[in-house]
Design an enzyme around this catalytic site. Structure first.
Site, PDB file in Angstrom:
ATOM      1  N   ARG A  44       0.812  -1.225   0.000  1.00  0.00           N
ATOM      2  CA  ARG A  44       0.000   0.000   0.000  1.00  0.00           C
ATOM      3  C   ARG A  44       0.845   1.274   0.000  1.00  0.00           C
ATOM      4  NH1 ARG A  44      -5.370  -1.241   3.637  1.00  0.00           N
ATOM      5  NH2 ARG A  44      -6.347  -2.503   2.032  1.00  0.00           N
ATOM      6  N   LYS A 181     -19.681 -13.079   5.663  1.00  0.00           N
ATOM      7  CA  LYS A 181     -20.825 -12.288   6.143  1.00  0.00           C
ATOM      8  C   LYS A 181     -21.827 -11.975   5.048  1.00  0.00           C
ATOM      9  CE  LYS A 181     -21.862 -10.241   9.647  1.00  0.00           C
ATOM     10  NZ  LYS A 181     -22.316  -9.074  10.404  1.00  0.00           N
ATOM     11  N   GLY A 326     -10.595  -7.867   0.821  1.00  0.00           N
ATOM     12  CA  GLY A 326      -9.316  -8.110   1.474  1.00  0.00           C
ATOM     13  C   GLY A 326      -8.913  -9.569   1.473  1.00  0.00           C
ATOM     14  N   GLY A 349     -14.743  -3.218   1.017  1.00  0.00           N
ATOM     15  CA  GLY A 349     -16.035  -2.595   1.292  1.00  0.00           C
ATOM     16  C   GLY A 349     -16.364  -1.522   0.262  1.00  0.00           C
TER      17      GLY A 349
END
Ligand code: ADP
Ligand code: MG
Length: 374
Positions: A44, A181, A326, A349
Site C-alpha cells: 500500500r 458475512k 481483502g 467494502g
C-alpha cells in the site's frame, strides 16, 4: 475529469503548492519478540508512489495522511504511523506523513474543526485512498469542500474499472461471491442481479441460500435472519449457481464430502470438487468476471481447494477480471496469482459499495470540489 471528478492533470500548476494527499497506508503489521513493530506488506505504501512522485516531480510539497488500524479517537503507540514514516522516508525522501488520523475523534466524527486543522496551510487536496472512500470521515469529505481537489492515480484506476463494470461490462458478465458475512453483501447481490448474466455463490454465504432452498445444512455457518431475503432473491428467476457438493467436517470432526444436504452436526467449509470445476467453467466462458469472497475457509489448507480453483480460473480466463475484497485478494496472493488478473481492488467494502450504489461519499465530495464545479 472522469465521471465529473478532477484528475491530477486538472489541478493546473502545482509548483510551490502544499498538497495534502489522503493515502491508504493501513498496512498489515507484526510485533517482533523484542517489541518493535514491523510492516509485513509494503504494497500500500509503494502503491501510493506514482501519485506522490507526479506531484513532487512538478515542484509540489507533499504531506500524506492516513489512518492505521482502529484506534478509538486517541493516540495509542501500537497504531503509531512511525514504521510507515520510516519506510516512506526511504521511498519518497522529503515527503511528510501526519500521525494516524484516527488518533483524533474528529476524523471518524467528521468534525469541521478537525478538517480546519488538517488543511491549515494546505493549497490542494488529493484523494488516493479508495479503501476509505465509502466513509464520510473528515479527511475524505472535508478538504474538498473548500480546496481545489483531485483523485490520485490509484483512485482514478479504481473508479475507471469499477464504474465501467457497473455501466457497460462485456457480456457474459459473471459475479462470483463468497466469504463469510452474507448480511454485508446481500445489497450488492441484489444490485448485481440487475447487471450480471450469472451469479455464482460459494463460501459460507452459500449455506443461507441452500437453507432458503430447503436443504439441511448441518452446523454450517449461516444467518437465519437472511433466509427470507435469499428466498426472495432466488425467486427473481435470475441465473444463480449454488454449489452441488460441499466438503467439510462431519459430527466427529473427520474430513467429509457431501452433496447439497449436510447431515446433523456436519460443517461445510469449502465448495466440493464438482462445484469448483463447474464454477471454473462458468468463469472460463465469461467475458467479464467480478470476484469477491473466498469459496471456503482457505486459511486451512484442507479447505483451500475451491478458492484455489476459482483463483486459477480467474488467472486463466480470457475475460476481464476484477477481484475485490481483502481476503479474496489475500487468497490470490497466497496462490501467487495476483499479477494474473486485470484489477485487484484496494478496497473491499468500497468496491462492493461502489458496485451496489454507483457512488461513494469520497467520490461525491470530489465531484463537488470548487475546481470540479466550474
Ligand atoms: P472478503 O474479505 O474477500 O470480502 P470476507 O471477509 O467476506 O471476504 O470472508 C472471508 C472469510 O470467510 C475467510 O476468513 C474465510 O475463512 C471465511 N469463510 C469462507 N467460507 C467459509 C465457510 N464455509 N465456513 C466458514 N468460514 C468461511
Ligand atoms: Mg474480509
Amino acid at each position: 475529469m472522469i465521471d465529473g471528478i478532477p484528475t491530477l492533470e486538472d489541478l493546473g500548476d502545482v509548483a510551490g503548492k502544499k498538497v495534502l494527499v489522503r493515502t491508504d497506508f493501513n498496512v498489515p503489521m507484526e510485533t517482533t519478540p523484542d517489541g518493535t513493530r514491523r510492516i509485513t506488506d509494503e504494497f500500500r505504501v509503494r502503491a501510493a508512489l506514482p501519485t506522490i512522485q507526479w506531484l513532487t516531480d512538478r515542484g509540489a510539497t507533499v504531506v500524506c495522511a492516513s489512518h492505521l488500524g482502529r484506534p478509538k479517537g486517541k493516540p495509542e503507540d501500537k497504531y503509531s504511523m512511525a514504521p510507515v514514516r520510516d519506510l516512506l522516508a526511504t521511498l519518497a525522501p522529503g515527503v511528510e506523513l501526519l500521525e494516524n488520523l484516527r488518533f483524533d475523534a474528529g476524523e471518524e466524527g467528521n468534525d469541521p474543526a478537525f478538517v480546519a486543522r488538517l488543511i491549515d496551510g494546505v493549497d490542494i487536496y488529493v484523494d488516493d485512498a479508495f479503501g476509505a472512500a465509502h466513509r464520510s470521515h473528515a479527511s475524505i469529505v472535508g478538504p474538498p469542500r473548500t480546496l481545489p481537489s483531485a483523485m490520485g492515480r490509484l483512485l482514478e484506476r479504481e473508479v475507471d474499472v469499477l464504474s465501467n463494470l457497473r455501466k457497460n461490462p462485456r457480456h457474459p458478465f459473471v459475479a462470483v461471491l463468497g466469504g463469510s458475512k452474507i448480511s454485508d453483501k446481500l445489497g450488492v447481490v441484489e444490485a448485481l442481479l440487475e447487471t450480471v448474466d450469472a451469479l455464482v455463490i460459494g463460501g459460507a454465504m452459500c449455506f443461507t441460500f441452500l437453507a432458503a432452498q430447503g436443504h439441511p445444512i448441518g452446523d454450517s455457518l449461516f444467518e437465519p435472519d437472511q433466509v427470507d431475503t435469499c428466498r426472495r432473491l432466488l425467486a427473481l428467476g435470475k441465473e444463480i449457481h449454488l454449489p452441488e457438493d460441499i466438503v467439510g467436517l462431519d459430527a466427529e470432526g473427520n474430513y467429509a464430502t457431501y452433496g447439497r444436504r449436510l447431515p446433523a452436526g456436519a460443517k461445510g467449509f469449502d465448495i466440493g470438487p464438482g462445484s469448483a470445476a463447474a464454477f471454473s467453467d462458468i468463469i472460463m466462458e465469461a467475458r467479464t468476471v467480478f470476484w469477491n469472497g473466498p469459496m471456503g475457509m482457505f486459511e486451512d489448507e484442507r479447505f483451500a481447494k475451491g478458492t484455489r480453483t476459482v483463483a486459477q480460473a480467474m488467472a486463466d480466463t480470457k475475460a476481464f477480471t476484477v477481484v475485490g475484497g481483502g481476503d479474496s485478494a489475500a487468497a490470490l496472493a497466497q496462490f501467487g496469482l495476483e499479477d494474473e488478473v486485470d484489477h485487484v481492488s484496494t478496497g473491499g467494502g468500497a468496491s462492493l459499495e461502489l458496485l451496489e450504489l454507483g457512488d461513494l461519499p469520497g467520490l461525491k465530495a470530489l465531484r463537488e470540489a470548487p475546481n470540479a464545479r466550474v
